[in-house]
Design a protein around this motif. Structure first.
Motif, PDB file in Angstrom:
ATOM      1  N   SER A   1     -15.509   9.528   1.183  1.00 13.46           N
ATOM      2  CA  SER A   1     -14.790  10.565   0.444  1.00 13.46           C
ATOM      3  C   SER A   1     -14.251  11.605   1.413  1.00 13.46           C
ATOM      4  O   SER A   1     -14.821  11.828   2.490  1.00 13.46           O
ATOM      5  CB  SER A   1     -15.717  11.239  -0.572  1.00 13.46           C
ATOM      6  OG  SER A   1     -16.638  12.101   0.079  1.00 13.46           O
TER       7      SER A   1
ATOM      8  N   ARG B   1     -10.399   0.336   0.663  1.00 18.41           N
ATOM      9  CA  ARG B   1     -10.329   0.982  -0.651  1.00 18.41           C
ATOM     10  C   ARG B   1     -11.644   0.796  -1.417  1.00 18.41           C
ATOM     11  O   ARG B   1     -11.954   1.554  -2.336  1.00 18.41           O
ATOM     12  CB  ARG B   1      -9.155   0.445  -1.464  1.00 18.41           C
ATOM     13  CG  ARG B   1      -9.272  -1.015  -1.853  1.00 18.41           C
ATOM     14  CD  ARG B   1      -8.014  -1.533  -2.558  1.00 18.41           C
ATOM     15  NE  ARG B   1      -7.805  -0.922  -3.862  1.00 18.41           N
ATOM     16  CZ  ARG B   1      -6.794  -0.122  -4.162  1.00 18.41           C
ATOM     17  NH1 ARG B   1      -5.892   0.182  -3.235  1.00 18.41           N
ATOM     18  NH2 ARG B   1      -6.672   0.386  -5.361  1.00 18.41           N
ATOM     19  N   LEU B   2     -12.424  -0.226  -1.061  1.00 20.27           N
ATOM     20  CA  LEU B   2     -13.705  -0.481  -1.720  1.00 20.27           C
ATOM     21  C   LEU B   2     -14.871   0.220  -1.024  1.00 20.27           C
ATOM     22  O   LEU B   2     -15.982   0.260  -1.572  1.00 20.27           O
ATOM     23  CB  LEU B   2     -13.996  -1.989  -1.746  1.00 20.27           C
ATOM     24  CG  LEU B   2     -12.913  -2.877  -2.352  1.00 20.27           C
ATOM     25  CD1 LEU B   2     -13.303  -4.343  -2.249  1.00 20.27           C
ATOM     26  CD2 LEU B   2     -12.664  -2.490  -3.812  1.00 20.27           C
TER      27      LEU B   2
ATOM     28  N   THR C   1       1.705   7.321   2.921  1.00 21.17           N
ATOM     29  CA  THR C   1       1.091   8.641   2.819  1.00 21.17           C
ATOM     30  C   THR C   1       2.141   9.734   2.917  1.00 21.17           C
ATOM     31  O   THR C   1       3.030   9.689   3.772  1.00 21.17           O
ATOM     32  CB  THR C   1       0.053   8.827   3.937  1.00 21.17           C
ATOM     33  OG1 THR C   1      -0.949   7.825   3.798  1.00 21.17           O
ATOM     34  CG2 THR C   1      -0.592  10.195   3.865  1.00 21.17           C
TER      35      THR C   1
ATOM     36  N   PHE D   1       0.844  -1.179   0.000  1.00 20.59           N
ATOM     37  CA  PHE D   1       0.000   0.000   0.000  1.00 20.59           C
ATOM     38  C   PHE D   1       0.893   1.247   0.000  1.00 20.59           C
ATOM     39  O   PHE D   1       1.945   1.274   0.621  1.00 20.59           O
ATOM     40  CB  PHE D   1      -0.916   0.014   1.219  1.00 20.59           C
ATOM     41  CG  PHE D   1      -1.866  -1.150   1.265  1.00 20.59           C
ATOM     42  CD1 PHE D   1      -3.119  -1.054   0.688  1.00 20.59           C
ATOM     43  CD2 PHE D   1      -1.492  -2.355   1.861  1.00 20.59           C
ATOM     44  CE1 PHE D   1      -3.993  -2.127   0.715  1.00 20.59           C
ATOM     45  CE2 PHE D   1      -2.359  -3.427   1.896  1.00 20.59           C
ATOM     46  CZ  PHE D   1      -3.612  -3.316   1.313  1.00 20.59           C
ATOM     47  N   SER D   2       0.451   2.285  -0.697  1.00 20.05           N
ATOM     48  CA  SER D   2       1.250   3.504  -0.788  1.00 20.05           C
ATOM     49  C   SER D   2       1.382   4.171   0.579  1.00 20.05           C
ATOM     50  O   SER D   2       0.396   4.303   1.307  1.00 20.05           O
ATOM     51  CB  SER D   2       0.590   4.496  -1.763  1.00 20.05           C
ATOM     52  OG  SER D   2       0.577   3.992  -3.070  1.00 20.05           O
TER      53      SER D   2
ATOM     54  N   MET E   1       1.844   7.891  -5.054  1.00 17.76           N
ATOM     55  CA  MET E   1       0.404   8.070  -5.236  1.00 17.76           C
ATOM     56  C   MET E   1       0.121   8.835  -6.517  1.00 17.76           C
ATOM     57  O   MET E   1       0.634   9.936  -6.723  1.00 17.76           O
ATOM     58  CB  MET E   1      -0.183   8.834  -4.045  1.00 17.76           C
ATOM     59  CG  MET E   1      -1.675   9.082  -4.127  1.00 17.76           C
ATOM     60  SD  MET E   1      -2.664   7.576  -4.022  1.00 17.76           S
ATOM     61  CE  MET E   1      -2.509   7.223  -2.271  1.00 17.76           C
TER      62      MET E   1
ATOM     63  N   SER F   1      -5.906   9.415   3.403  1.00 16.47           N
ATOM     64  CA  SER F   1      -6.690   9.032   4.579  1.00 16.47           C
ATOM     65  C   SER F   1      -6.176   9.717   5.833  1.00 16.47           C
ATOM     66  O   SER F   1      -6.851   9.722   6.859  1.00 16.47           O
ATOM     67  CB  SER F   1      -6.629   7.513   4.775  1.00 16.47           C
ATOM     68  OG  SER F   1      -5.287   7.095   4.976  1.00 16.47           O
TER      69      SER F   1
ATOM     70  N   LYS G   1      -9.575  -2.324   7.468  1.00 14.64           N
ATOM     71  CA  LYS G   1      -8.669  -1.407   6.783  1.00 14.64           C
ATOM     72  C   LYS G   1      -8.155  -2.011   5.479  1.00 14.64           C
ATOM     73  O   LYS G   1      -7.971  -1.304   4.478  1.00 14.64           O
ATOM     74  CB  LYS G   1      -7.493  -1.066   7.707  1.00 14.64           C
ATOM     75  CG  LYS G   1      -6.499  -0.083   7.107  1.00 14.64           C
ATOM     76  CD  LYS G   1      -5.369   0.215   8.090  1.00 14.64           C
ATOM     77  CE  LYS G   1      -4.343   1.167   7.489  1.00 14.64           C
ATOM     78  NZ  LYS G   1      -3.216   1.418   8.428  1.00 14.64           N
TER      79      LYS G   1
ATOM     80  N   TYR H   1      -6.969  11.899  -1.915  1.00 12.59           N
ATOM     81  CA  TYR H   1      -6.982  10.489  -1.559  1.00 12.59           C
ATOM     82  C   TYR H   1      -6.609  10.272  -0.097  1.00 12.59           C
ATOM     83  O   TYR H   1      -6.950   9.262   0.497  1.00 12.59           O
ATOM     84  CB  TYR H   1      -5.942   9.723  -2.396  1.00 12.59           C
ATOM     85  CG  TYR H   1      -6.358   9.354  -3.791  1.00 12.59           C
ATOM     86  CD1 TYR H   1      -7.525   8.644  -4.042  1.00 12.59           C
ATOM     87  CD2 TYR H   1      -5.547   9.673  -4.879  1.00 12.59           C
ATOM     88  CE1 TYR H   1      -7.877   8.275  -5.334  1.00 12.59           C
ATOM     89  CE2 TYR H   1      -5.890   9.316  -6.170  1.00 12.59           C
ATOM     90  CZ  TYR H   1      -7.047   8.615  -6.391  1.00 12.59           C
ATOM     91  OH  TYR H   1      -7.389   8.246  -7.661  1.00 12.59           O
TER      92      TYR H   1
ATOM     93  N   GLY I   1     -14.325   3.251   1.269  1.00 13.48           N
ATOM     94  CA  GLY I   1     -13.863   4.430   1.982  1.00 13.48           C
ATOM     95  C   GLY I   1     -14.765   5.639   1.790  1.00 13.48           C
ATOM     96  O   GLY I   1     -15.341   5.859   0.720  1.00 13.48           O
TER      97      GLY I   1
END
Length: 396
Positions: A276, A271-272, A23, A20-21, A40, A55, A267, A53, A274
């Protein structure tokens, strides 16, 4: 803590390096030594925190703290809710799907008393393949500590692996709150069988003065001393903006759980589901203004009480039976079985559908009972309308 195989696998995947990227935390003024992310795919030059994006944007970091203040105010938990224990997603509906996925395998069951909100079959089943297993009760039995006998019977006879009990408090569609002793009995039942207890409390602030002195006040499962009843890691509460704040389109929901492993599993699939950053920004602004929240809640309760009393007065006048003792939510559970077409060549459910169609032909829609109950002829009437609209609908 008792996750499904697929939930546990996703927790392990979450820990894989570079999966995962990371942050970006760099800020030339506030954090000049922070991480600069070239990972990202986002046009940062034009992107504001409220539509990013990230979080961990500043507002996202504030939301759990604001939510904790609000939930501590309305749920009155035995132990204060820690912001660390709040998981944010786009709705309680999505959180139901996430819980089904992470707590159960496909075709496993979640146990719930019925009558109940029928769309849980979709919330927990469409993506995760989990099935609702019903402990059928009368509306009176459902709120008595003796309801656990129905749970025990359903658990024994269902032929499925049961992973959780789903509690809807305040209740949809009956519009009642659970007594303390019943909550305790259900918690003990779950602990006895090592079942998760999911308490859907999305109507927590939609409790009003119905004029019935016997109506039971709202008690959150978190207000009990859980350590005396059940492993706290098995208790999970759902909440959101859709009902208490009349903001279903905002798409913002909260899972409150001490179970760290479950939060990690959620968590991994966030991504499916989340929320906005725009919703997070709006939700944070609302919850940080507790004076507004108090004022809005008071006005909402006043209007719900007025609409409920108007609705039940018409039902009483017309001799239409309904479940008494309601003081929460947006609905009255009414018995239209005397008005079903004569029992002839069509099935009982089709008799119910025929009545529903007659109502539609007259310009008014109510959900037929098949949505909520095994009993034929019970309909959910949602009364949370403007007064003139409510009167016209009742007249029709």
């Amino acid at each position: 803590m008792m996750l499904s195989f697929r939930g546990s696998e996703n927790v392990r995947e979450l820990a894989m390096p570079w999966r995962f990227s990371l942050t970006q935390t760099y800020d030339p003024v506030e954090n000049p030594t922070g991480l600069i992310s070239f990972g990202m795919a986002e046009n940062v030059v034009f992107t504001q925190d409220s539509v990013s994006y990230r979080s961990s944007a500043p507002t996202a970091a504030r939301l759990p703290a604001a939510a904790a203040v609000h939930l501590n105010n309305i749920l009155k938990p035995h132990a204060p809710i820690d912001p660390e224990h709040i998981f944010v997603a786009d709705s309680p509906t999505s959180l139901g799907s996430m819980l089904g996925y992470n707590l159960a395998e496909p075709e496993d069951g979640i146990l719930v008393s019925r009558p109940v909100y029928g769309r849980f079959e979709l919330d927990y089943g469409v993506e995760s393949g989990v099935r609702m297993v019903y402990a059928d009760t009368t509306a009176e039995e459902a709120f008595s500590p003796a309801c656990v006998e129905n749970y025990e019977r359903a658990l024994k006879e269902c032929g499925k692996e049961i992973r959780a009990v789903l509690l809807v408090n305040p209740h949809n569609p009956v519009g009642r709150c659970y007594p303390v002793e019943t909550l305790k009995a259900i918690a003990r039942f779950c602990n006895k069988h090592r079942l998760h207890l999911i308490s859907d409390e999305v109507y927590a602030s939609c409790v009003f003065d119905s004029g019935d002195s016997t109506a039971v006040p709202f008690t959150s499962i978190l207000s009990l001393d859980l350590a005396e009843l059940i492993d706290p890691n098995l208790v999970h509460v759902l909440y959101g903006f859709s009902k208490d704040f009349a903001s279903g389109g905002l798409h913002l929901g909260f899972l409150v759980t001490q179970n760290e492993q479950l939060r990690q599993a959620c968590k991994a699939i966030l991504r499916l589901h989340g929320a906005s950053q725009a919703a997070v920004t709006i939700g944070t602004a609302i919850l940080e203004d507790q004076a507004f929240v108090s004022s809005f809640t008071a006005e909402a309760r006043k209007r719900l009480a007025s609409a409920y009393r108007l609705t039940t007065s018409v039902l009483d006048k017309e001799g239409i039976n309904y479940v008494k003792g309601g003081n929460a939510g947006f609905f009255v559970y009414i018995d239209l079985s005397p008005y079903l077409p004569p029992d002839g060549t069509i099935t009982p459910r089709n008799r119910e559908f025929a009545l529903a169609q007659r109502l539609v032909d007259a310009g008014v829609f109510l959900h037929p009972g098949e949505e909520h109950s095994r009993s034929i002829g019970w309909f959910r009437l949602v009364f949370s309308q403007e007064e003139d609209t409510l009167k016209e609908g009742l007249n029709r």
